[in-house]
Design an enzyme around this catalytic site. Structure first.
Site, PDB file in Angstrom:
ATOM      1  N   SER A 243       0.746  -1.158  -0.092  1.00  0.00           N
ATOM      2  CA  SER A 243      -0.109   0.004  -0.024  1.00  0.00           C
ATOM      3  C   SER A 243       0.965   1.333  -0.081  1.00  0.00           C
ATOM      4  CB  SER A 243      -1.025  -0.039   1.389  1.00  0.00           C
ATOM      5  OG  SER A 243      -0.069  -0.260   2.204  1.00  0.00           O
ATOM      6  N   HIS A 301       2.329   4.732   4.265  1.00  0.00           N
ATOM      7  CA  HIS A 301       1.294   5.568   3.293  1.00  0.00           C
ATOM      8  C   HIS A 301       1.508   7.023   3.076  1.00  0.00           C
ATOM      9  CE1 HIS A 301      -2.525   2.713   4.121  1.00  0.00           C
ATOM     10  NE2 HIS A 301      -1.410   2.109   3.771  1.00  0.00           N
TER      11      HIS A 301
END
Length: 355
Positions: A243, A301
């Site tokens: 991610s 992230h």
């Protein structure tokens, strides 16, 4: 990059290793003790200078390799066009349908079925966008790594090299490998579905080779960003997942096409702009970072998103537009004394359109 949902299972695995008689090699037992420490425990902060140098070097090598790959691909396409033109001439000479009918009749039943299956697969592959074809290899790599997690004999190697942890004795390879690692099918499907959704637009903006360099670099940079935050905050825990790299792709597309309409998979009627989506994702991750939420590696992230935004705004001109030096060096290695253009031999698709 999501933290291990089953962190305590991993920790129990380390404890089982710690209870076994210590081998003669001290480095194995030392790593077990270091990685077994729970999040937030007091320990010496890791030295991240060498991982940072590795991150910079890996990023440079990724873009250099992408520039060479683009040059070779353009050469290959030109060669294929010439070969195709010659093949079409030969087919026109032997274009008698009776010849091909006779050839088909000479095939066995198995050969005919095999040709039909290959034809269907080729039609399916041709129907995909260039971006979807590009990320198919990434998806397969993630699937292979996920299968390796299920093999008991590989567990020790997987825990050492496919989970990022700044306190581990192995800091370099996890920077590269952990973005291809997922601990469950749901974890992988959630990440890959987002990558699949944004892949077509991202590759149309960057081109295939540049996209691969950005994705690989984003995986390492986002993990390095996580290393720094964990070491600075003292909240050291293992994490893995794609991610962080995917956030760079999403952020890059949202910055380049801010007015594009997006929708949630299960709520197709609820739409919002790409700019709103990016602001929301970054805000949530910032909140998670400040409040110490531990289910997701929010630092990774944010690191991926910042890299994606920076690359679209400045990185393309600073890195990709200067690739002719690498291509010129590669041309000199392949064909010493060879002349020709140094730009790679064809048009480049970048964030600012064809040049």
């Amino acid at each position: 990059m999501t933290r291990l949902d089953l962190y305590w299972q991993v920790r129990r695995g380390f404890r089982r290793d710690a209870k076994r008689p210590e081998p003669k090699r001290g480095n194995v037992s030392q790593e077990t003790r270091t990685d077994a420490q729970p999040p937030g425990s007091s320990q010496t902060r890791p030295n991240l200078l060498k991982p940072m140098i590795f991150t910079v070097g890996f990023t440079g090598c990724s873009f250099g390799a992408a520039a060479i790959l683009q040059y070779e691909n353009i050469k290959s396409r030109v060669r294929n066009l010439r070969d195709r033109a010659e093949s079409e001439k030969l087919l026109q000479r032997s274009g008698d349908m009776a010849y091909w009918h006779d050839w088909w009749n000479r095939l066995t039943s198995f050969q005919r079925q095999l040709i039909l299956i290959m034809s269907v697969a080729d039609n399916f592959w041709s129907g995909l966008t260039e971006g979807q074809r590009t990320v198919t290899g990434i998806i397969l790599a993630n699937a292979v790594v996920l299968c390796c997690w299920k093999i008991p004999s590989l567990q020790r190697a997987m825990l050492k090299y496919f989970i990022s942890n700044p306190a581990s004795t192995s800091q370099y390879l996890p920077l590269v490998l952990s973005p291809f690692s997922h601990f469950s099918v749901i974890h992988m499907v959630a990440n890959i579905s987002v990558l699949w959704t944004f892949s077509s637009e991202a590759v149309s903006i960057l081109g295939r080779e540049q996209f691969l360099a950005v994705y690989a670099s984003a995986g390492v940079i986002s993990t390095m960003f996580s290393y720094v935050f964990k070491s600075a905050s003292g909240r050291i825990f293992p994490s893995l997942g794609a991610s962080g790299a995917i956030m760079a792709v999403v952020a890059g597309v949202c910055v380049k096409v801010p007015d594009a309409e997006l929708a949630v998979l299960f709520l197709p009627t609820f739409t919002f702009t790409a700019a709103t989506a990016l602001k929301t994702l970054v805000a949530v991750d910032m909140a998670g970072l400040l409040m110490g939420w531990r289910m997701i590696d929010h630092a990774s992230h944010i690191g991926g998103a910042l890299f994606g935004i920076w690359y679209m705004a400045f990185g393309h001109k600073l890195i990709w537009d200067k690739r002719e030096h690498v291509v010129k060096m590669w041309r000199g290695i392949r064909t010493p004394g060879g002349g020709g253009s140094s730009s790679g031999g064809g048009p480049d698709r970048g964030p600012h359109g064809p040049k």
